[in-house]
Design a protein around this motif. Structure first.
Motif, PDB file in Angstrom:
ATOM      1  N   TYR A 206      74.650  43.878  14.646  1.00 33.57           N
ATOM      2  CA  TYR A 206      73.818  43.420  15.764  1.00 33.57           C
ATOM      3  C   TYR A 206      73.017  44.591  16.321  1.00 33.57           C
ATOM      4  CZ  TYR A 206      72.598  42.155  20.536  1.00 33.57           C
ATOM      5  OH  TYR A 206      71.917  41.942  21.700  1.00 33.57           O
TER       6      TYR A 206
ATOM      7  N   ARG B 113      69.970  41.190  10.420  1.00 35.88           N
ATOM      8  CA  ARG B 113      70.296  39.781  10.598  1.00 35.88           C
ATOM      9  C   ARG B 113      71.157  39.219   9.470  1.00 35.88           C
ATOM     10  NH1 ARG B 113      65.454  36.114  11.041  1.00 35.88           N
ATOM     11  NH2 ARG B 113      66.955  34.434  11.208  1.00 35.88           N
TER      12      ARG B 113
ATOM     13  N   TYR C 271      74.731  37.588   9.786  1.00 39.07           N
ATOM     14  CA  TYR C 271      74.881  36.157   9.538  1.00 39.07           C
ATOM     15  C   TYR C 271      76.041  35.882   8.589  1.00 39.07           C
ATOM     16  CZ  TYR C 271      73.646  31.542   7.757  1.00 39.07           C
ATOM     17  OH  TYR C 271      73.680  30.242   7.369  1.00 39.07           O
TER      18      TYR C 271
ATOM     19  N   SER D 153      67.132  33.416  15.502  1.00 41.10           N
ATOM     20  CA  SER D 153      66.039  34.331  15.213  1.00 41.10           C
ATOM     21  C   SER D 153      65.549  35.023  16.499  1.00 41.10           C
ATOM     22  CB  SER D 153      64.893  33.589  14.529  1.00 41.10           C
ATOM     23  OG  SER D 153      64.592  32.407  15.233  1.00 41.10           O
TER      24      SER D 153
ATOM     25  N   TRP E  34      70.403  35.632  20.196  1.00 36.17           N
ATOM     26  CA  TRP E  34      71.334  36.430  19.418  1.00 36.17           C
ATOM     27  C   TRP E  34      72.292  37.160  20.353  1.00 36.17           C
ATOM     28  CZ3 TRP E  34      69.659  40.494  15.130  1.00 36.17           C
ATOM     29  CH2 TRP E  34      70.779  40.792  14.352  1.00 36.17           C
TER      30      TRP E  34
END
Lengths: 221, 221
Positions: free
Chosen positions: A127, A132, A136, A175, A180
């Motif tokens: 993070y 990403r 994920y 996104s 996030w």
DNA sequence: ACACCATATACTGTATCCAACCGGAATTCG
DNA sequence: CGAATTCCGGTTGGATACAGTATATGGTGT
């Protein structure tokens, strides 16, 4: 649903239709096959280098899993999820994760909780560095792992199935930066609750986490 | 091959493997195929009068539904449910029904609630006259109907799937009179909660109802 | 008696054929 | 000229035959 036991010494003597099913599953999840698009049997059979029989068996499996739709005599297509579909899946998934969270606190071992912590830490790093895709992947693994702590086979199976159906959409979901961040905060809370073995709280957070996912996602569909 | 549902004017353009799948499903649920027993492909193909292609496609579907297990190169067998399997399914099913109950209270129309009441009344009559089989059938229908009130397609699908896997066991379950009575009392409470649109309470009762089912069933397995 | 090998019996995968069906295009009729 | 019907091509669904392979069984040899 598959992805079984890497732990056991079992020879992975997978039958061909299982391999084909996994392959197509990946094609769908990774977006190489667009939702709503027809699946050209002849072409895919050609590409995969298998004959029609195992291929069609694989299609039946995927249909039962809800990833594709087969209309008699009209071929099969990648299932296109409506708004209502996605909402219903998230609503169910939320309850699944609530159950997972609640029971995990009762049934997990200390070392398993430590492992969850580890996954969480690594997610934090991704993070911070803004990566990403690895985040994920780990996120999937984290939720799958929590589910496994419930010691409930059926729960794992269903959670895995729904997550597979939603994979592409969830990826789209986080996104935006603030979303996030909110997700990461949720995970922080989850770890707290799990460490304290507060099942009720963990369950609530996990369910809430998914209702946030819906907020994230609902405008994108 | 009596299919059974002449309900809607839906075109009965079912493909053969779907018919075969339904047929085998029934054979399993009604106990003509013992759990744990091997499925003799050649024999069943002969009996059903179909060729191997649709038959094997049907097997793949049932495997994805969790009713049978296919071991590569060793044939397929009717899935035998362990104690843990049944418990895990009931645990999940309980949360599904809790969700169904909670949301049904928000989303059902008055006439739908009236219909549920009607189903309940008819079940009461069968209970009083001691007719187990018709009661059992209506019971399935009742729970399926409540699930449908949630307006949640995914929930209905999963609930139906788990109920199918458990059908034989649940039927065994309510053989003892006092258990049956307790189940009927639960249903009475459910109707109260539904009429009052008390989602929390209805959900709790429905979940509790299933934990009672576990108590009923756990010694039989 | 036990171990090992050979054979038999499935199940798995492939190839091919035919029938049924959907969709679109061409034709015909109003 | 427009609309309905019909015809045709392409695709899917189902049947069957055949080849390959793994499991299981039974027999034989030590």
């Amino acid at each position: 649903m598959e992805a079984g036991e890497p732990t056991s010494l079992q020879i992975e003597k997978q039958s061909l239709h299982d391999q084909v099913a996994s392959r197509i599953r990946d094609l769908i999840i990774e977006g190489h096959l667009e939702p709503g698009s027809r699946i050209d049997e002849a072409k895919l059979v050609e590409q995969l280098g298998v004959s029609r029989t195992p291929f069609r068996e694989a299609l039946r499996t995927l249909a039962a899993e809800g990833l594709i739709v087969i209309r008699p005599a009209r071929g099969s297509m990648v299932r296109k999820l409506s708004r209502a579909d996605v909402f219903s899946m998230l609503e169910v998934l939320a309850e699944m994760e609530r159950l997972a969270g609640r029971t995990a606190c009762e049934r997990a071992s200390d070392s398993e909780i430590a492992h969850a912590r580890d996954l969480h830490e690594r997610m934090l790093e991704y993070y911070r560095s803004g990566e990403r895709m690895p985040y994920y992947k780990l996120n999937q693994e984290f939720h799958t792992f929590i589910a496994s702590l419930s010691r409930n086979e059926t729960l794992c199976e269903i959670q895995g199935n729904i997550m597979a159906r939603l994979k592409r959409i969830r990826f789209i979901g986080n996104s935006e930066p603030e979303h996030w961040r909110a997700a990461v905060d949720d995970h922080e809370e989850m770890m707290d609750a799990l460490a304290a073995r507060d099942g009720q709280r963990l369950g609530d957070i996990m369910a809430h986490h998914l209702s946030e996912t819906w907020q994230r996602v609902k405008n994108v569909i």
